[in-house]
Design an enzyme around this catalytic site. Sequence first.
Site, short mmCIF file in Angstrom:
data_model
loop_
_atom_site.label_atom_id
_atom_site.label_comp_id
_atom_site.label_asym_id
_atom_site.label_seq_id
_atom_site.Cartn_x
_atom_site.Cartn_y
_atom_site.Cartn_z
N GLY A 1 -10.74 -4.47 -4.57
CA GLY A 1 -10.29 -3.08 -4.50
C GLY A 1 -11.34 -2.14 -3.92
N ALA B 1 -11.37 -4.07 -8.51
CA ALA B 1 -10.55 -3.59 -9.60
C ALA B 1 -11.17 -4.13 -10.89
CB ALA B 1 -9.13 -4.11 -9.43
N GLU C 1 -11.01 -2.53 -0.24
CA GLU C 1 -9.76 -1.85 0.13
C GLU C 1 -9.92 -0.33 0.10
OE1 GLU C 1 -7.75 -4.31 -2.89
OE2 GLU C 1 -6.19 -4.63 -1.38
N GLU D 1 -10.11 -11.85 -4.23
CA GLU D 1 -8.98 -11.96 -5.17
C GLU D 1 -8.50 -13.39 -5.36
OE1 GLU D 1 -9.26 -9.67 -2.84
OE2 GLU D 1 -8.72 -7.70 -3.65
#
Length: 261
Positions: free
Chosen positions: A112, A67, A115, A135
């Site tokens: 992300g 992200a 993911e 993260e």
Amino acid sequence: LMTYQSLKLEVINKKAVVIINRPDKLNALNSVVMSELEHCFNELKKNDDVFVIILTGSGDKAFVAGADISELSKLNMIAANEYAEKGQVVLNLIENMNKPVIAAINGFALGGGCELALSCHIRLASENAKLGQPEVNLGLIPGYGGTQRLTRLINSGRAMEMILTGDIIDACEAFRLGLVNRVYPFADLLIKANELADKIASKSQYAVKQAIKAVNICDEISGSEGLKFEASLFSLCCGTDDFKEGTSAFLEKRKPSFRNK
Ligand code: COA
């Protein structure tokens, strides 16, 4: 075909290739990328010319390095919940697509990005790929489904280890863990992804679509309910022209020619 600011989209021979295109930021997922992915996959869902989708990142360094941390840094608690849920909608859309999505992991797939790959149906990686859920290094946990999909896909102890340490693993280790299906030299990754897509595109797309639904429900319902669901989709397939064609072709010792209905 739509043109996008941060995606490239190509459709050739029943295949769509979606390329996340922010190479100067290692294809990090910002709000533009996420809303364009949502738009793009919703369009591809309706596009009858597309049988299989390949998702990759532009350049030779990253699939998606996570992200966008400059956007993350501005989140407060309320915005963060909405942020995670909005992202989860996009990844759920990919996971529940009516056609297969192959992740071609061409470099970093972090946070992300890992993911996003986890939401795809099949994961192929290049030898330079690096995967992880870092993260925890940002004082965070995964928010786009990583704690759930990673834990279901691989050994749960190893998933916990990845999430608690933030350690980044190479393609070889990801293969050993079952996190990626195959590893190829970088130059071969898209060739192999296209070959796999062509193979699946030659099957009955009606059957392919039911297969995705049957496998995906596994995470949602009990074993006995899952078997009932499987039997009902098996039965739907038996009502199709493709079933008649596939079985006749076998018995007549010829190749089937599916009409996908
Ligand atoms: N969000 C925003 N920008 C990112 C990014 C991310 N997740 N990952 C990389 N970038 C940007 C860098 O800030 C840099 O931008 P700049 O040139 O404007 O400074 C550019 O992409 C290149 O990255 P850089 O860090 O210089 O490359 P590197 O080869 O030295 O390191 C990584 C590569 C992947 C190890 C490193 O970029 C990194 O740790 N990224 C963050 C990974 C992460 O924690 N992701 C999870 C987020 S939840």
